[in-house]
Design an enzyme around this catalytic site. Structure first.
Site, PDB file in Angstrom:
ATOM      1  N   LYS A 242       0.811  -1.219   0.000  1.00 44.41           N
ATOM      2  CA  LYS A 242       0.000   0.000   0.000  1.00 44.41           C
ATOM      3  C   LYS A 242       0.852   1.281   0.000  1.00 44.41           C
ATOM      4  CE  LYS A 242      -4.047  -2.023   2.274  1.00 44.41           C
ATOM      5  NZ  LYS A 242      -5.105  -1.767   3.290  1.00 44.41           N
TER       6      LYS A 242
ATOM      7  N   TYR B 266     -12.572  -1.868  -3.833  1.00 40.99           N
ATOM      8  CA  TYR B 266     -13.093  -2.041  -2.475  1.00 40.99           C
ATOM      9  C   TYR B 266     -14.622  -1.930  -2.409  1.00 40.99           C
ATOM     10  CZ  TYR B 266      -8.440  -2.088  -0.305  1.00 40.99           C
ATOM     11  OH  TYR B 266      -7.170  -2.421   0.091  1.00 40.99           O
TER      12      TYR B 266
ATOM     13  N   ASN C  81      -2.161   0.168   6.768  1.00 36.40           N
ATOM     14  CA  ASN C  81      -1.675  -1.111   7.294  1.00 36.40           C
ATOM     15  C   ASN C  81      -0.774  -1.855   6.311  1.00 36.40           C
ATOM     16  OD1 ASN C  81      -3.731  -1.856   5.612  1.00 36.40           O
ATOM     17  ND2 ASN C  81      -4.786  -3.171   7.060  1.00 36.40           N
TER      18      ASN C  81
ATOM     19  N   HIS D 213      -2.243  -5.485   1.600  1.00 36.19           N
ATOM     20  CA  HIS D 213      -3.562  -6.107   1.450  1.00 36.19           C
ATOM     21  C   HIS D 213      -3.330  -7.511   0.927  1.00 36.19           C
ATOM     22  CE1 HIS D 213      -7.634  -7.000   0.092  1.00 36.19           C
ATOM     23  NE2 HIS D 213      -7.073  -7.431  -1.028  1.00 36.19           N
TER      24      HIS D 213
ATOM     25  N   GLU E 178      -9.829 -10.232  -7.517  1.00 33.71           N
ATOM     26  CA  GLU E 178      -8.804  -9.198  -7.358  1.00 33.71           C
ATOM     27  C   GLU E 178      -7.677  -9.351  -8.383  1.00 33.71           C
ATOM     28  OE1 GLU E 178      -9.766  -8.695  -2.594  1.00 33.71           O
ATOM     29  OE2 GLU E 178      -7.797  -9.454  -3.185  1.00 33.71           O
TER      30      GLU E 178
HETATM   31  P1  CMP Z   1      -7.449  -4.432   3.445  1.00 36.56           P
HETATM   32  O1  CMP Z   1      -6.941  -5.806   3.629  1.00 36.56           O
HETATM   33  O2  CMP Z   1      -6.866  -3.618   2.341  1.00 36.56           O
HETATM   34  O3  CMP Z   1      -9.043  -4.499   3.224  1.00 36.56           O
HETATM   35  C1  CMP Z   1      -9.892  -3.436   3.535  1.00 36.56           C
HETATM   36  C2  CMP Z   1      -9.201  -2.367   4.340  1.00 36.56           C
HETATM   37  O4  CMP Z   1     -10.066  -1.516   5.041  1.00 36.56           O
HETATM   38  C3  CMP Z   1      -8.338  -3.026   5.403  1.00 36.56           C
HETATM   39  O5  CMP Z   1      -7.240  -3.622   4.816  1.00 36.56           O
HETATM   40  C4  CMP Z   1      -8.079  -1.848   6.313  1.00 36.56           C
HETATM   41  O6  CMP Z   1      -7.054  -0.997   5.857  1.00 36.56           O
HETATM   42  C5  CMP Z   1      -9.401  -1.111   6.243  1.00 36.56           C
HETATM   43  N1  CMP Z   1     -10.275  -1.467   7.356  1.00 36.56           N
HETATM   44  C6  CMP Z   1     -10.924  -2.629   7.560  1.00 36.56           C
HETATM   45  N2  CMP Z   1     -11.666  -2.570   8.688  1.00 36.56           N
HETATM   46  C7  CMP Z   1     -11.496  -1.343   9.193  1.00 36.56           C
HETATM   47  C8  CMP Z   1     -11.992  -0.675  10.329  1.00 36.56           C
HETATM   48  N3  CMP Z   1     -12.823  -1.282  11.178  1.00 36.56           N
HETATM   49  N4  CMP Z   1     -11.597   0.583  10.543  1.00 36.56           N
HETATM   50  C9  CMP Z   1     -10.746   1.188   9.705  1.00 36.56           C
HETATM   51  N5  CMP Z   1     -10.235   0.602   8.604  1.00 36.56           N
HETATM   52  C10 CMP Z   1     -10.600  -0.643   8.343  1.00 36.56           C
END
Ligand code: CMP
Length: 141
Positions: free
Chosen positions: A10, A50, A113, A116, A127
């Site tokens: 990311k 998403y 984070n 993904h 995906e």
């Molecule tokens: P990712 O694996 O990219 O899939 C969806 C993303 O949304 C996830 O990683 C996080 O970065 C974000 N995400 C999922 N749940 C939450 C949450 N409860 N609060 C904030 N961000 C979230």
């Protein structure tokens, strides 16, 4: 079972020069990069990727974060690649992630984070095809 999964490095991680560190973790755990490119998502592309999260409270921020800079999209192949990738990444919330996982060591927050990874065979298929055509994937090399 030999499997493919879809992985993103990311914007927060690309910005902090962590592409190599993250790739090493994936490779050292038996995941092989069989397709890879750097892209800078438009808003529409991030929203489409998403789409399942549309309407959730974090959707807007998620799209903002995913369009904040270039990302690496890749296809990883290996034994039980989907579960393996999720294990190496660690759980979504870095504060809850196990020691030694990518998110524990590198992620800034739940939103930033760093990586993904697909959560099921169906999402891996969707995906992967969102970004790659079959001739761009180099399985078995
Ligand atoms: P990712 O694996 O990219 O899939 C969806 C993303 O949304 C996830 O990683 C996080 O970065 C974000 N995400 C999922 N749940 C939450 C949450 N409860 N609060 C904030 N961000 C979230």
């Amino acid at each position: 079972m030999l499997e493919r999964t879809f992985s993103i490095i990311k914007p927060d991680a690309v910005k902090r020069n962590l592409i190599g560190e993250i790739l090493s973790r994936l490779e050292q755990n038996g995941l092989k990069v069989v397709a890879s490119k750097m892209v800078f998502l438009t808003r529409g592309e991030a929203e489409g990727f998403y789409a399942e999260h549309e309407g959730k409270p974090f959707y807007e921020t998620l799209v903002n974060n995913m369009t904040a800079g270039p990302i690496i999209v890749q296809v990883l192949e290996g034994e039980d690649a989907i579960a393996k990738n999720r294990q190496v990444m660690g759980t979504t919330d870095p504060e809850k992630a196990d020691a030694g996982t990518i998110r524990k060591d590198f992620a800034v927050s739940m939103q930033q984070n760093s990586v993904h990874g697909s959560d099921s065979p169906a999402s891996a298929a969707r995906e992967i095809s969102y970004f790659f055509s079959e001739i761009e994937i180099f399985s078995g090399n």
